[in-house]
Design a protein around this motif. Sequence first.
Motif, short mmCIF file in Angstrom:
data_model
loop_
_atom_site.label_atom_id
_atom_site.label_comp_id
_atom_site.label_asym_id
_atom_site.label_seq_id
_atom_site.Cartn_x
_atom_site.Cartn_y
_atom_site.Cartn_z
N ALA A 74 0.84 -1.20 0.00
CA ALA A 74 0.00 0.00 0.00
C ALA A 74 0.88 1.24 0.00
CB ALA A 74 -0.91 0.00 1.22
N GLY A 75 0.52 2.20 -0.83
CA GLY A 75 1.28 3.44 -0.93
C GLY A 75 2.50 3.35 -1.83
N GLN A 76 2.65 2.25 -2.56
CA GLN A 76 3.79 2.10 -3.47
C GLN A 76 3.47 2.75 -4.81
OE1 GLN A 76 5.41 -1.86 -3.84
NE2 GLN A 76 6.21 -1.46 -5.89
N VAL A 77 4.42 3.48 -5.35
CA VAL A 77 4.27 4.04 -6.69
C VAL A 77 4.53 2.92 -7.69
CG1 VAL A 77 5.11 5.73 -8.36
CG2 VAL A 77 4.93 6.36 -5.95
N ILE A 78 3.47 2.49 -8.36
CA ILE A 78 3.56 1.36 -9.29
C ILE A 78 4.13 1.80 -10.63
CG2 ILE A 78 2.24 -0.43 -10.47
CD1 ILE A 78 0.12 -0.15 -8.28
N LEU A 79 3.73 2.98 -11.06
CA LEU A 79 4.12 3.48 -12.37
C LEU A 79 4.20 5.00 -12.30
CD1 LEU A 79 4.56 2.96 -15.45
CD2 LEU A 79 2.08 3.10 -15.72
#
Length: 579
Positions: A74-79
């Motif tokens: 959660a809260g990870q920048v995927i792209l």
Amino acid sequence: MSFVKLKAARETKQSYVIQNTVQTSLESSAVPSEVDQKQATITEKIYKSIPEYLEIRTSSTAGRGLWAKRACGAGQVILAVKPHAAALSNEQLDSHCSQCFGRGTSPGLKRCTKCHAVYYCNSTCQNLDWSLHKHECIALQRIAASGDTSIPSDAIRCLGRIMWKRQKNGPTGDWTREIDQLQSHNQDLKPSAYELHTHLAISLVRYLGFSSPSETASFGLASGADLANFVSRFVTNTFTITDPSLTPLGASVSPPVAIINHSCDPNAVVVFPRARDAAQEPLMQVVSLREIAPDEEILTAYVDTTLPRELRQRDLIDTYLFSCACPLCASPPDVDPRESVWCPKGCGGMCPTPTEGLLSRCAKCKAVLQKTDEVLDAMRVGQQALDKATALQLSDPAKARQLTTNLLPILTSAGLTPSSHPRLALTRLHTVLLIAALPVPPTQAPLDEAVVAAANANAGLGGVLPFGHPVRALAVAELGKLLAVDEPSPAPGPETDGERAQARGRYPPSGAMRLRLALETLVQARAELHVGFGAVNEGGMVGRTVREDIVRLERELGVWKKGIGEALRDAREAGTISR
């Protein structure tokens, strides 16, 4: 027309989507066809900006989408990508930089000395934008010389930027091929959409200085049909660029992000949190709202998910030409908070909002809701008030505020829950109007009224949006900031046990209790902002300001708790004042 309110559009052949014009199978094919495999190979080679831990997958029934190959927290920048093209809305041209979309003021921003229409932070931003603006500048000057004082909309200017970039990259370049891979619905348009598409095509041809659509051949569009498909791809795949507080700024197109499919219960969001390096802006980021498992599809929402199912479906069909079949739509809960009324017996349970001719019962105690007509009438006038107040929000905010003030008690009296529509939407608008009308410096009664409205909006959003959703996170931050405003005339401290008990039940509280509540609210806001706008971004620009507010409140509470003497001692130990 302005496209700043147009929601992000994606592919419409999706695992959670039922096409209006295509009959789809109820079961997905386990093995993609040779055509699908060939298409997947082509798209994999084109989209260089998609990281290796994400994968484009496609099938005959699901269409293209983006899947996680490994777990995402959660809260990870995927792209994170810059849009292929973007343009500020006309309302923002003189207050924001046309290159980085950063906010400024007219005296601080530097205006283009030739077209006098666009502004930049400095010469660096102007130089970065020159490869496109040199064409745009000529087009804007030509329009001004013709006697037309109006500036083309963000949609037309964004389309123009795409065309000039197509010309520069050539028809076979990866950039152009990504644009051409966007889904076009030109063949499936409803008659009501023809006017918009035709208007955009004609306006674009005029903006480029052509006398007929055939002159677009130099941009890789050989016919009127090619131009129509180009416009359709733009309309269906346009993203609204926003500032860190989600205020719309303009229109943009990003093919890699447009691959992501829709769900009304998304696991990710698209935001523009503003990085510290202005040269990277505007940076579009896809952030995970919760943990995403390996081989799970990345899904975002194209529409406002606080709306009831019927309104969400209507918006999706009208704008994107599909009906949603995500779990929230296909198997909704017995009582959706978006469509709910409090139990008539006061047991704390909820009833579904009633419909004509059908009984509504409390899901908890099974009590029958008798006042069906009263609820339906309240919802009808509430929706009318919402539509009218929204239309008047900018032109006559006092009238809009009067409407929201008068109608909210009617919806509350009818038993609509804080998360139900249109009560939630009306509460959110009411909060915005109250904050905008706060005097400077604020007086106690209007400030407390704004705090109560913000708290009600938070209660409603908390019932329908997950922890960390950007809309919810910003609402929590707004409430915390309102509570942290210095009270113009705080209530005197309670002296007896009875007065202290009464003070504990008062909302909003006063004095130290108010500061503690503000601190607790801002701490929650910071945690939610770290999810919605990315932990690596510290919750974006808003998250960083909230952190500063938390530090300030901790110091203020230190004064309340320890007394002036101890505060002075702490300051000496910290070296902030001399001994």
